[in-house]
Write a protein that holds these residues in place. Structure first.
Motif, PDB file in Angstrom:
ATOM      1  N   GLU A  31      -0.746   3.839   0.146  1.00  0.00           N
ATOM      2  CA  GLU A  31      -0.005   4.768   1.309  1.00  0.00           C
ATOM      3  C   GLU A  31       0.568   6.177   0.411  1.00  0.00           C
ATOM      4  O   GLU A  31       0.337   7.247   1.257  1.00  0.00           O
ATOM      5  CB  GLU A  31       1.190   3.859   1.829  1.00  0.00           C
ATOM      6  CG  GLU A  31       1.628   4.373   3.130  1.00  0.00           C
ATOM      7  CD  GLU A  31       0.855   4.440   4.262  1.00  0.00           C
ATOM      8  OE1 GLU A  31      -0.022   3.613   4.340  1.00  0.00           O
ATOM      9  OE2 GLU A  31       0.848   5.601   4.780  1.00  0.00           O
ATOM     10  N   LYS A  38       4.636  -1.341   9.089  1.00  0.00           N
ATOM     11  CA  LYS A  38       3.551  -2.258   9.039  1.00  0.00           C
ATOM     12  C   LYS A  38       3.936  -3.452   9.248  1.00  0.00           C
ATOM     13  O   LYS A  38       3.477  -4.488   9.582  1.00  0.00           O
ATOM     14  CB  LYS A  38       2.775  -2.200   7.578  1.00  0.00           C
ATOM     15  CG  LYS A  38       1.708  -1.087   7.760  1.00  0.00           C
ATOM     16  CD  LYS A  38       0.864  -1.050   6.638  1.00  0.00           C
ATOM     17  CE  LYS A  38      -0.106   0.125   6.644  1.00  0.00           C
ATOM     18  NZ  LYS A  38      -0.664   0.485   5.354  1.00  0.00           N
ATOM     19  N   LEU A  56       5.153   1.710   5.464  1.00  0.00           N
ATOM     20  CA  LEU A  56       5.152   0.425   4.881  1.00  0.00           C
ATOM     21  C   LEU A  56       5.939  -0.582   5.676  1.00  0.00           C
ATOM     22  O   LEU A  56       5.863  -1.779   6.102  1.00  0.00           O
ATOM     23  CB  LEU A  56       5.239   0.448   3.389  1.00  0.00           C
ATOM     24  CG  LEU A  56       4.249   0.960   2.370  1.00  0.00           C
ATOM     25  CD1 LEU A  56       4.847   0.634   1.135  1.00  0.00           C
ATOM     26  CD2 LEU A  56       3.006  -0.055   2.792  1.00  0.00           C
ATOM     27  N   ASP A  95      -0.478  -1.542  -2.334  1.00  0.00           N
ATOM     28  CA  ASP A  95      -0.361  -1.075  -0.847  1.00  0.00           C
ATOM     29  C   ASP A  95       0.674   0.385  -0.842  1.00  0.00           C
ATOM     30  O   ASP A  95       0.174   1.489  -0.346  1.00  0.00           O
ATOM     31  CB  ASP A  95       0.489  -2.090   0.097  1.00  0.00           C
ATOM     32  CG  ASP A  95      -0.594  -2.882   0.714  1.00  0.00           C
ATOM     33  OD1 ASP A  95      -1.566  -2.966   0.397  1.00  0.00           O
ATOM     34  OD2 ASP A  95      -0.157  -3.934   1.389  1.00  0.00           O
ATOM     35  N   PHE A  96       1.694   0.339  -1.534  1.00  0.00           N
ATOM     36  CA  PHE A  96       2.366   1.480  -1.713  1.00  0.00           C
ATOM     37  C   PHE A  96       1.723   2.756  -2.473  1.00  0.00           C
ATOM     38  O   PHE A  96       1.791   3.744  -1.892  1.00  0.00           O
ATOM     39  CB  PHE A  96       3.680   0.964  -2.738  1.00  0.00           C
ATOM     40  CG  PHE A  96       4.452   2.338  -2.906  1.00  0.00           C
ATOM     41  CD1 PHE A  96       5.229   3.032  -2.079  1.00  0.00           C
ATOM     42  CD2 PHE A  96       4.461   3.025  -4.159  1.00  0.00           C
ATOM     43  CE1 PHE A  96       5.975   4.120  -2.137  1.00  0.00           C
ATOM     44  CE2 PHE A  96       5.119   4.010  -4.285  1.00  0.00           C
ATOM     45  CZ  PHE A  96       6.006   4.704  -3.409  1.00  0.00           C
TER      46      PHE A  96
END
Lengths: 159, 159
Positions: free
Chosen positions: A23, A86, A83, A19-20
């Motif tokens: 992003e 989210k 992040l 995810d990081f």
């Protein structure tokens, strides 16, 4: 700084799918005014954030960060803010970066009236990480600590 | 902007003796790199912060703030931070100003992890107040609100 032809990140590094990193690439692209990255691989876009020993040796110890370096710092904190957001259940995380002189400064991320991230910046012109693993680990630590603080002081974050 | 010879503040305005004005002059002097203000009266140092109608009419509607204007904005928030700090019982108030483009931005003051002041900046190149009274009133409101928030969420301010 010459980035050379060799990338500091392998194209098949499994962390690139995290995810990081997703992003981070999104934020790097958002700040890419000249569409330089359009046809670049994810590894190539993130590669300049990895400062190998050889690369670091090429950068002077004291200096002012240039626009490209600053856009990487911004992308990094924007990605972290995104992040955190989210996991914030509808609250907005706002990054703010201030440089004073010669690459010293402060990066914060606020949610409402709560500072969830607060970092002193040093040597911003040498901004980078030992490896992709290291960048991922640092960012994850910051996100986790921010979410923990958010949950503890949600009332202030909702102001 | 021509400040003209006439001052926008009378030398005998009693507000010039207020804590806020004293702090404001101190902060203006601190940012006065060229010792321009050394022999100036307090009224003369603060006068450019009062934007009379005539003065405002001389400034274009859209523009980028210059260094002198920015130093006034900084002095203003530094003065506010300093006054908040005096009521914080030993905590530090840290101002941070960010401009994005064409005079838009954000000014915050944090104590620990608590944002005690949070202002959206608009038209920073036209930064100023209708009168000394108006500046004093606005600043006092900001300080009072900040101290109230600090007392309510002291735990976060002590982080």
């Amino acid at each position: 700084m010459s980035t050379g032809l060799a990338l500091a990140i392998e194209d098949d590094n499994p962390l690139l799918a995290s995810d990081f990193c997703a992003e981070m690439v999104k934020q790097m692209r958002a700040l890419d005014t000249y569409d330089m990255y359009e046809k670049w691989s994810v590894a190539r876009i993130l590669s300049p954030l990895v400062l190998t020993k050889e690369r670091k040796a090429e950068i002077p110890v004291i200096g002012d960060p240039d626009d490209i370096t600053m856009s990487r710092v911004k992308a990094y904190y924007n990605a972290i803010a995104s992040l955190i957001e989210k996991q914030s259940e509808g609250l907005m995380a706002v990054p703010m970066i201030n440089l004073s002189h010669e690459g010293f400064g402060r990066a914060i991320i606020t949610i409402g009236k709560l500072v969830v991230v607060d970092k002193t910046l040093r040597d911003v012109h040498r901004f980078g990480f030992k490896s992709l693993e290291n960048m991922h680990e640092e960012a994850t630590k910051i996100v986790d600590a921010a979410v923990e603080r958010l949950n503890k002081y949600r009332e202030v974050a909702e102001l």
